[in-house]
Design a protein around this motif. Sequence first.
Motif, mmCIF file in Angstrom:
data_model
loop_
_atom_site.group_PDB
_atom_site.id
_atom_site.type_symbol
_atom_site.label_atom_id
_atom_site.label_comp_id
_atom_site.label_asym_id
_atom_site.label_seq_id
_atom_site.Cartn_x
_atom_site.Cartn_y
_atom_site.Cartn_z
ATOM 1 N N LEU A 155 -19.169 25.559 -24.993
ATOM 2 C CA LEU A 155 -18.139 25.395 -23.525
ATOM 3 C C LEU A 155 -17.851 24.030 -23.224
ATOM 4 N N ARG A 156 -19.124 23.250 -23.093
ATOM 5 C CA ARG A 156 -19.321 22.016 -22.582
ATOM 6 C C ARG A 156 -18.596 20.858 -23.303
ATOM 7 N N THR A 157 -18.578 21.058 -24.597
ATOM 8 C CA THR A 157 -17.661 20.304 -25.654
ATOM 9 C C THR A 157 -16.213 20.412 -25.562
ATOM 10 N N ALA A 158 -15.871 21.686 -25.402
ATOM 11 C CA ALA A 158 -14.538 22.212 -25.514
ATOM 12 C C ALA A 158 -13.761 21.898 -24.133
ATOM 13 N N ALA A 159 -14.591 21.945 -22.942
ATOM 14 C CA ALA A 159 -13.991 21.998 -21.873
ATOM 15 C C ALA A 159 -13.233 20.783 -21.543
ATOM 16 N N PRO A 160 -13.611 19.495 -21.885
ATOM 17 C CA PRO A 160 -12.936 18.188 -21.423
ATOM 18 C C PRO A 160 -11.637 18.491 -22.088
ATOM 19 N N ASP A 161 -11.602 18.563 -23.422
ATOM 20 C CA ASP A 161 -10.339 18.731 -24.242
ATOM 21 C C ASP A 161 -9.209 19.750 -23.660
ATOM 22 N N HIS A 162 -9.781 21.022 -23.392
ATOM 23 C CA HIS A 162 -9.076 21.827 -22.841
ATOM 24 C C HIS A 162 -8.173 21.295 -21.541
ATOM 25 N N VAL A 163 -9.113 20.853 -20.499
ATOM 26 C CA VAL A 163 -8.764 20.365 -19.649
ATOM 27 C C VAL A 163 -7.694 19.205 -19.765
ATOM 28 N N GLU A 164 -7.957 18.285 -20.663
ATOM 29 C CA GLU A 164 -6.871 17.218 -21.192
ATOM 30 C C GLU A 164 -5.644 17.889 -21.600
ATOM 31 N N THR A 165 -5.564 19.084 -22.274
ATOM 32 C CA THR A 165 -4.400 19.657 -22.580
ATOM 33 C C THR A 165 -3.561 20.134 -21.638
ATOM 34 N N VAL A 166 -4.421 20.951 -20.643
ATOM 35 C CA VAL A 166 -3.890 21.430 -19.436
ATOM 36 C C VAL A 166 -3.136 20.308 -18.784
ATOM 37 N N ARG A 167 -3.487 19.123 -18.812
ATOM 38 C CA ARG A 167 -2.926 18.059 -17.992
ATOM 39 C C ARG A 167 -1.827 17.520 -18.672
ATOM 40 N N ARG A 168 -2.006 17.284 -19.984
ATOM 41 C CA ARG A 168 -0.900 16.746 -20.855
ATOM 42 C C ARG A 168 0.410 17.925 -20.743
ATOM 43 N N SER A 169 0.136 18.972 -20.836
ATOM 44 C CA SER A 169 1.105 20.125 -21.267
ATOM 45 C C SER A 169 1.732 20.909 -19.864
ATOM 46 N N LEU A 170 0.956 20.427 -18.700
ATOM 47 C CA LEU A 170 1.423 21.245 -17.487
ATOM 48 C C LEU A 170 1.506 19.962 -15.908
ATOM 49 N N VAL A 171 0.047 19.758 -15.696
ATOM 50 C CA VAL A 171 -0.132 19.098 -14.526
ATOM 51 C C VAL A 171 0.401 17.467 -14.565
ATOM 52 N N ASP A 172 0.380 16.677 -15.747
ATOM 53 C CA ASP A 172 1.110 15.524 -15.660
ATOM 54 C C ASP A 172 2.591 15.584 -15.484
ATOM 55 N N LEU A 173 3.144 16.631 -16.190
ATOM 56 C CA LEU A 173 4.701 16.715 -16.283
ATOM 57 C C LEU A 173 5.288 16.789 -15.172
ATOM 58 N N VAL A 174 4.791 17.357 -13.984
ATOM 59 C CA VAL A 174 5.535 17.543 -12.670
ATOM 60 C C VAL A 174 4.998 16.834 -11.627
ATOM 61 N N ASP A 175 5.644 16.759 -10.472
ATOM 62 C CA ASP A 175 5.646 16.085 -9.432
ATOM 63 C C ASP A 175 4.300 16.902 -8.595
ATOM 64 N N PRO A 176 3.547 16.189 -7.996
ATOM 65 C CA PRO A 176 2.283 16.917 -7.102
ATOM 66 C C PRO A 176 2.881 18.134 -6.333
ATOM 67 N N GLU A 177 4.189 17.699 -5.384
ATOM 68 C CA GLU A 177 4.745 18.803 -4.682
ATOM 69 C C GLU A 177 5.064 19.858 -5.635
ATOM 70 N N ASP A 178 5.756 19.723 -6.870
ATOM 71 C CA ASP A 178 6.144 20.930 -7.643
ATOM 72 C C ASP A 178 5.061 21.645 -8.280
ATOM 73 N N LEU A 179 3.999 21.027 -8.453
ATOM 74 C CA LEU A 179 2.809 21.710 -8.858
ATOM 75 C C LEU A 179 2.001 22.518 -7.801
ATOM 76 N N GLN A 180 2.247 22.134 -6.345
ATOM 77 C CA GLN A 180 1.544 22.732 -5.474
ATOM 78 C C GLN A 180 2.711 24.121 -5.200
ATOM 79 N N ALA A 181 3.909 23.858 -5.434
ATOM 80 C CA ALA A 181 4.927 25.002 -5.214
ATOM 81 C C ALA A 181 4.639 25.915 -6.093
ATOM 82 N N LEU A 182 4.180 25.683 -7.286
ATOM 83 C CA LEU A 182 4.029 26.576 -8.495
ATOM 84 C C LEU A 182 2.813 27.278 -8.149
ATOM 85 N N GLY A 183 1.783 26.463 -7.714
ATOM 86 C CA GLY A 183 0.594 27.361 -7.221
ATOM 87 C C GLY A 183 0.678 28.424 -6.105
ATOM 88 N N ARG A 184 1.650 28.185 -4.977
ATOM 89 C CA ARG A 184 2.050 29.092 -4.212
ATOM 90 C C ARG A 184 2.739 30.255 -4.737
#
Length: 174
Positions: free
Chosen positions: A125-154
């Motif tokens: 888990l400790r080994t995979a987590a950083p890579d997993h988080v990077e995939t989440v960033r590349r595939s979602l978080v970094d693709l949208v404006d912070p406001e849009d990400l907050q809207a998605l969260g809401r």
Amino acid sequence: MSDTVTDQDATPASAGHEPRWLDQDQQRTWRSFLLGTTLLLDRLDEDLRREHGLSAVEYEILVRLSEAGGTLRMAQLAAALAHSRSRVTHTVKRMENAGLVVREESPEDGRGVDCRLTDSGLDMLRTAAPDHVETVRRSLVDLVDPEDLQALGRVMNAVCDQLICAHPERELRH
């Protein structure tokens, strides 16, 4: 249009009432959501398998066990993952063969079976987590404006708030 759902709104179309069809924009948004969710979950699974030999479900089991202090009853684990007990048992057996978890009789009553995270599983888990988080960033978080990400969260919090009451064991928001 009212923001509250009435009993009439909740009446299924099968009861003889005309469904509240989606308009073109709503339909496009719904289909984008479905496709985007499928593609995102597939990407997360593909990257975990390629980089760490774990499926996304196996990774989620490691996360859930870690967050629960290392041990969960198999029934709790199945409920939390929204999977059948047999599917979770099959997945946990694979993970047990890989040394990531162990199953043992529950000390609470001797009838239940606990799933416990091993040191090897925690290391994975400790080994995979950083890579997993990077995939989440590349595939979602970094693709949208912070406001849009907050809207998605809401939006997703509203969905969770509405639906989680039927399955409180699945709650993982902190």
